[in-house]
Design a protein around this motif. Structure first.
Motif, PDB file in Angstrom:
ATOM      1  N   ARG A  39      36.289 -19.318   3.773  1.00 53.55           N
ATOM      2  CA  ARG A  39      35.488 -18.578   2.781  1.00 53.55           C
ATOM      3  C   ARG A  39      36.119 -18.717   1.391  1.00 53.55           C
ATOM      4  N   LYS A  40      37.454 -18.697   1.341  1.00 52.77           N
ATOM      5  CA  LYS A  40      38.128 -18.830   0.042  1.00 52.77           C
ATOM      6  C   LYS A  40      37.901 -20.223  -0.546  1.00 52.77           C
ATOM      7  N   ILE A  41      37.847 -21.244   0.297  1.00 57.73           N
ATOM      8  CA  ILE A  41      37.534 -22.589  -0.209  1.00 57.73           C
ATOM      9  C   ILE A  41      36.135 -22.569  -0.832  1.00 57.73           C
ATOM     10  N   ARG A  42      35.210 -21.898  -0.155  1.00 54.71           N
ATOM     11  CA  ARG A  42      33.831 -21.840  -0.669  1.00 54.71           C
ATOM     12  C   ARG A  42      33.759 -21.179  -2.028  1.00 54.71           C
ATOM     13  N   PHE A  43      34.663 -20.223  -2.263  1.00 59.41           N
ATOM     14  CA  PHE A  43      34.686 -19.545  -3.568  1.00 59.41           C
ATOM     15  C   PHE A  43      35.691 -20.190  -4.524  1.00 59.41           C
ATOM     16  N   ALA A  44      36.158 -21.379  -4.188  1.00 61.14           N
ATOM     17  CA  ALA A  44      37.094 -22.165  -5.022  1.00 61.14           C
ATOM     18  C   ALA A  44      38.401 -21.413  -5.303  1.00 61.14           C
ATOM     19  N   ASP A  45      38.771 -20.488  -4.405  1.00 62.85           N
ATOM     20  CA  ASP A  45      40.042 -19.767  -4.565  1.00 62.85           C
ATOM     21  C   ASP A  45      41.100 -20.438  -3.672  1.00 62.85           C
ATOM     22  N   LEU A  46      41.590 -21.595  -4.140  1.00 64.78           N
ATOM     23  CA  LEU A  46      42.515 -22.366  -3.297  1.00 64.78           C
ATOM     24  C   LEU A  46      43.887 -21.697  -3.225  1.00 64.78           C
ATOM     25  N   ALA A  47      44.311 -21.042  -4.323  1.00 64.04           N
ATOM     26  CA  ALA A  47      45.602 -20.339  -4.301  1.00 64.04           C
ATOM     27  C   ALA A  47      45.545 -19.201  -3.267  1.00 64.04           C
ATOM     28  N   GLY A  48      44.408 -18.497  -3.247  1.00 64.79           N
ATOM     29  CA  GLY A  48      44.234 -17.401  -2.285  1.00 64.79           C
ATOM     30  C   GLY A  48      44.213 -17.935  -0.855  1.00 64.79           C
ATOM     31  N   ALA A  49      43.567 -19.091  -0.670  1.00 67.92           N
ATOM     32  CA  ALA A  49      43.510 -19.688   0.675  1.00 67.92           C
ATOM     33  C   ALA A  49      44.918 -20.077   1.135  1.00 67.92           C
TER      34      ALA A  49
END
Ligand SMILES: Cc1cc2nc3c(=O)[nH]c(=O)nc-3n(C[C@H](O)[C@H](O)[C@H](O)COP(=O)(O)OP(=O)(O)OC[C@H]3O[C@@H](n4cnc5c(N)ncnc54)[C@H](O)[C@@H]3O)c2cc1C
Length: 255
Positions: A39-49
């Motif tokens: 889901r984080k990849i989908r929201f472009a939050d790679l640091a969070g992923a």
């Protein structure tokens, strides 16, 4: 081995069905919840992923390369019923490679508790245990008999399967948590560590032996046991090209 770009990772992540009670989570021996990092990849939050992956699995970078995903989380993926399972390990590789190129994830640490732990061996067991102890506030020192850290990840698994730069990054992550690594330090006497002020010792020396077949000719010159064959350090064979050549031969035979 599939390597995603931002676009292809997003396409693959978009296939995830975001199951309510995601069965892939139960399939992961490291307790990673694929749905959440996807889901984080989908929201472009790679640091969070990356942070999420590291929190669940300290060695998320190397397991993204060598985990047999199709028989763990991938085997439980619901998308399998419709088409094919989500390529969870390739998505994890995408995130962790991004982390390697863009800076280490920050991990919370408990305050120092003043207790010292010695860890014997810098393989994945020693690295992971040290990282968790350091996160919990312990002062940790790893003793490794070789002149490199990583255990079998470094010594046996071929470069084409697990690149050295990925192992370097895992080791850097553990060091960033404050863990010290003493190389060329074989421990022969555990009592001495207690005498040197360590409160506890964690043993993670691995199983550095090959299983013999017990067949005639096994002892002959030119017959190598599996681990000796991979490990250029073990017998003082520092010539890496010997090892690389062997790996290439194995690869050609699809081994
Ligand atoms: C060829 C090969 C391919 C593999 N492929 C995969 C794969 O694709 N996927 C997968 O999940 N697993 C794979 N594995 C298995 C995986 O590498 C091991 O399960 C894992 O490395 C074990 O981790 P460990 O930390 O217990 O021990 P090790 O990795 O063996 O590390 C032990 C460390 O302790 C050190 N040590 C030992 N004694 C002492 C001492 N007295 N003092 C100081 N240091 C000491 C050693 O030098 C070593 O660095 C593979 C293994 C091999 C051999």
């Amino acid at each position: 081995m599939i390597k995603y770009t931002h676009d292809t990772a997003l396409t693959e992540a978009s296939r995830c069905l975001m199951c309510e009670d995601a069965p892939c989570h139960g399939g992961c021996p490291s307790s990673v919840n694929p749905k959440l990092f996807i889901r984080k990849i989908r929201f472009a939050d790679l640091a969070g992923a990356a942070k999420m992956l590291r929190n669940a699995n300290i060695l998320a970078g190397s397991t993204a390369y060598i985990c047999p995903c199709l028989s763990t989380c991938g085997s439980k993926c619901t998308a399998h019923e419709l088409d094919r399972p989500i390529n969870i390990s390739a998505l994890q590789r995408f995130v962790m490679d991004w982390e390697r190129e863009n800076g280490l994830a920050e991990i919370n640490k408990a305050p120092a508790n003043g207790r010292r732990i010695a860890v014997i061996g810098s393989g994945p067991a020693g690295l992971a245990c040290s990282a968790w102890l350091a996160q919990s506030g312990y002062q940790v020192e790893i003793f490794e008999r070789h002149d490199v850290a990583g255990g079998q990840l470094r010594l046996s698994i071929p470069e084409f399967r697990l690149p050295a730069k990925v192992i370097d990054h895992e080791v850097a992550f553990v060091k960033k948590l404050g863990v010290q690594i003493q190389l060329n330090s074989e421990i022969k006497d555990i009592k001495k560590l207690k005498h040197d002020g360590f409160d506890a010792v964690y043993l993670s020396p691995g199983l550095m032996g090959s299983r013999r077949l017990g067949i005639a000719g096994e002892e002959k010159k030119g017959v190598y046991q599996a681990l000796d064959f991979f490990d250029p350090f073990e017998k003082g064979r520092k010539n890496q090209s010997w090892q690389k050549g062997s790996c290439r031969r194995r690869r050609r035979h699809g081994d």
